[in-house]
Enzyme design. Structure first.
Site, PDB file in Angstrom:
ATOM      1  CB  ALA A 268       1.855  -8.448  52.685  1.00  0.00           C
ATOM      2  CG  ASP A 269       6.854  -4.795  53.053  1.00  0.00           C
ATOM      3  OD1 ASP A 269       7.187  -3.649  52.696  1.00  0.00           O
ATOM      4  OD2 ASP A 269       6.520  -5.088  54.203  1.00  0.00           O
ATOM      5  NE  ARG A 270       8.353  -8.305  45.663  1.00  0.00           N
ATOM      6  CZ  ARG A 270       9.239  -8.079  44.687  1.00  0.00           C
ATOM      7  NH1 ARG A 270       9.705  -9.075  43.962  1.00  0.00           N
ATOM      8  NH2 ARG A 270       9.659  -6.855  44.426  1.00  0.00           N
TER       9      ARG A 270
ATOM     10  CB  ALA B 206       8.190 -10.697  51.997  1.00  0.00           C
TER      11      ALA B 206
END
Length: 766
Positions: free
Chosen positions: A211-213, A221
């Protein structure tokens, strides 16, 4: 993309700062602790702007800034002591990341196997599918999602690992495949589009990605293609997991709709090894990430445990509170706002720095000029509205428009305004372009950190319609173009076209609360009392302004409209649709400035357009001169007002009827009720449409009246009236406008047609 993977981005930024501090003197270069703190904060703010989607970077910067601030406050502190504290903290971040990854791997491996054994007792090994790269090359070491795969292998519980190639940048085939081969894991590389077929063959037991966020509700995201994997996994009954450290969680975001999505260079899609492989001239949409809703995620694996999905959502915020980890500012997510009024890392651009911004981004720079040409680019600020700054940048290859939202209203710096409006505008323009591409400019880039969008430049002879109308011009195709735009965008985002699930998702996506509150105040409240921000032509309109403040029927009508404005969520509106939001030529019309977009009453957009055409009509009397008579323009203005309404109604009815007839209508256009085969279906549909448009016209006229009144008695005036230099002539035009505005506001039901409105307008004017 030289550094990729959210944890690695954060660690690299922290260590880069540490290396710079060491190489430039280890802190001795600063004359004081305060100087060191300020320099470190400036570097951190700059670093944060590089990758807005990966929240780990912002969290790391916040923590290092806090370390610098704390050390600088210590009695006897120095530049050296502050630098050493930050260097030590950066080193600790790297070590903590490695330890967290290994712990996360064990937790993830145990969670995956527990579920598999519950479903298939005696199952000893798992077949795992992963996406992008989440291993040692994306973190300090070991990895997040790939760390789970590694942990399964180390414990003898991995049957096989599948990795997608992860188009278009191929992180999976270049990086994950390398790590799997390097570590000797049983593994197979597949193309992204083969994942569903692999699942259908029963060869995947679980999917785990990074995950990036992660938002407060668990929406996540991650690299583009993740959402597709989650949908396919759900279809095949395969558990889908996210593996990410808690530093990837952003509790300030209520849901995934507020996560900024970076867009990558189109050449990644159109070129291979420097050679173009796609058709020249084809448009490219190349988002770096997508958002997977929490309803598709079985659980989020963190270094502190598994956050399980319950009732189609994941209480990430509650988990952080239980773990004592909620140490970040909330930024008002619980109040419906997902960004602070002043975004961290934000910096206002000017005519010089906007060039630097574009030149640093190749996909944007090439739209203006070839590499190295930016010194010759021409920039001008053209934001003549009340809210934002707008820059036109032109060069040898063309031009772009850069629009930036500051944390306040441009005409009232002490009036704060959410910068998230820029995200709403970017999303709304893209949605409207999908439905009506011929009347909406292209959006090339959205930057959540700097709260700006880069859009298609509409060169001369395009002109702002309000400015052109004030100068006496007319546009022969305006009625048709605006009717088409309003009908397609309002119908296409309403329950006449959408199913209930899609419509509710749209409501959640466009919760533009603060902007709506601004509209509610300046249109339906301020003109009817002595609001401090109000202004009008004085002393000529003093008595009229006082009359409106004591006008009971007007106040009642305005409040009823305000109620409908707030309660009716019929469609995605432009929200500020007026002649100042149009760029026109004789043959084209483009609708711009959608930062007020929200889901509201269809009549509001249409009513605003009617109001602004009438404003131009009334103002023309004060602008008329012997050298430039305006009689023909006035005739055109009333005609275009009537034509626009009729063409809008015709187009909307046509879309509605076609949706019913063809069986693809939304919740309010079901063929089983209104279609040709339904009992009395066609008659029912016609009766429903007639009732809808009767009520719609009534509300359109009410909103039109309220808008006319606010443009004369409220805070934000328009150049239509303001261009009338003779104050008495201006006041005369405004008095007539107010009289008609009040009639439309209070007596809207009395007007049975748009022709009746035009007749009333001309009668009052005479």
């Amino acid at each position: 993309m030289a550094v990729r993977g959210a944890p690695a981005i954060a660690i690299s930024a922290a260590l880069a700062l540490a290396v710079e501090l060491v190489n430039k003197g280890g802190g001795s270069q600063f004359s004081s602790a305060k100087e060191a703190q300020d320099a470190i904060d400036a570097k951190l703010d700059y670093l944060v702007t590089s990758r807005p989607t990966a929240v780990n970077l912002q969290i790391a910067a916040t923590r290092l800034s806090a370390v610098a601030k704390k050390e600088a406050a210590v009695e006897g502190g120095s530049g050296l002591s502050v630098a050493i504290a930050v260097i030590t903290a950066a080193d600790a971040m790297m070590k903590d990341d490695i330890a967290a990854n290994k712990k996360m791997g064990r937790i993830g491996a145990n969670s995956v196997m527990a579920e598999l054994k519950a479903r298939s007792p005696g199952r000893g090994k798992a077949r795992m599918l992963t996406h992008c790269n989440t291993g040692s090359l994306a973190t300090a070491a070991y990895g997040t999602a790939l760390g789970v795969v590694r942990s399964l292998h180390e414990s003898g519980q991995l049957a096989h690992a599948y990795c997608t190639e992860t188009r278009p940048y191929n992180q999976g085939s270049r990086l994950t495949a390398y790590e799997l081969v390097h570590d000797g894991l049983p593994a197979t590389l597949i193309v992204d589009s083969a994942a569903a077929a692999l699942m259908a063959q029963g060869r995947v037991d679980a999917v785990v990605v990074g995950a990036d966020r992660i938002a407060a509700n668990g929406d996540t995201a991650n690299k583009i293609g993740t959402y597709s994997l989650a949908v396919n996994a759900a279809q095949h009954g395969i558990p889908f997991y996210i593996a990410a450290p808690t530093t990837t969680i952003d509790p300030s975001l209520a849901d995934g709709s507020s996560i900024p999505i970076e867009e990558r260079n189109p050449a990644e899609v159109t070129h291979h090894q420097g050679q173009q492989v796609a058709a020249p001239g084809i448009d490219v949409w190349n988002p770096a990430f997508d958002v997977t809703p929490s309803s598709l995620i079985r659980g989020i694996i963190t270094e502190h445990g598994l956050i399980k999905q319950r009732d189609s959502s994941i209480d990430v915020k509650g988990f952080l509170k239980q773990q004592g980890l909620l140490d970040l500012p909330d930024n008002g997510a619980e109040n419906g706002h997902s960004m602070p009024s002043s975004v961290k890392g934000f910096r206002a651009l000017d005519v010089n720095t906007v060039v630097d911004y574009l030149a640093e981004r190749r996909d944007l720079a090439t739209r203006v000029g070839p590499s190295g040409s930016h010194a010759s680019w021409q920039v001008r600020e053209v934001g003549d509205g009340n809210i934002n700054y707008v820059y036109i940048v032109e060069g040898p290859s063309g031009g772009v428009v850069v629009k930036q939202g500051l944390p306040y209203i441009r005409i009232a710096h002490d009036w704060p305004l959410t910068q998230e409006r820029v995200r709403f505008e970017a999303d709304a323009l893209r949605e409207q372009a999908r439905l009506c591409p011929e009347h909406v400019p292209d959006v090339f880039h959205f930057d959540a950190q700097l709260c700006l969008i880069v859009m298609q430049y509409l060169p001369p002879p395009h002109d702002v319609a309000r400015r052109a109308l004030t100068a006496g011009r007319t546009f022969p195709k305006l009625a048709q173009h605006m009717a088409t735009f309003m009908a397609r965008t309002l119908f296409g985002t309403s329950l006449f076209a959408l199913d209930a699930k899609t419509w509710r998702a749209q409501l959640a996506r466009f919760q533009n609360g603060q902007i709506c509150q601004l509209t509610e105040q300046v249109i339906f409240t301020d003109p009817y009392y002595s609001a401090p921000v109000n202004r009008h032509t004085t002393p000529q309109l003093d008595s009229l302004a006082a009359q409106f403040q004591a006008d009971v029927p007007a106040k009642v009508a305005a409040t009823a409209l305000k109620s409908r404005f707030m309660e009716r969520q019929q469609a995605l509106l432009h929200g500020d649709l007026h002649t100042g939001s149009l760029m026109c030529t004789e043959d084209t019309t483009y609708v711009i400035d959608a930062e007020f977009a929200f889901c509201g009453p269809i009549a509001f957009d249409v009513g605003k357009m009617i109001a602004n055409l009438l404003i131009a009509y009334f103002a023309s009397f004060g602008l008329e001169t012997a050298e430039q008579p305006r009689a023909k323009q006035r005739q055109w203005l009333v005609q275009v007002t009537a034509d626009m309404w009729h063409l809008f109604e015709r187009e909307f009815r046509s879309l509605w009827s076609a949706a019913v007839k063809e069986g693809h209508g939304g919740e309010l256009a079901l063929d089983v009720l209104f279609g040709p085969k339904a009992p009395a279906g066609t008659q029912t549909l016609e009766a429903l449409q007639d009732k809808f448009f009767r009520e719609l016209l009534r509300d359109c006229l009410g909103y039109a009246g309220a808008v006319i009144i606010r443009r004369i008695l409220g805070i934000a005036h328009v150049i239509d009236y303001e261009s009338i230099k003779d104050v008495d002539a201006r006041a005369a035009a405004e008095k007539v406008s107010l009289q008609v505005g009040r009639s439309l506001l209070v007596d809207a039901p009395a007007f049975e047609s748009i022709e009746a409105v035009i007749a009333h307008v001309q009668e009052v004017q005479q």
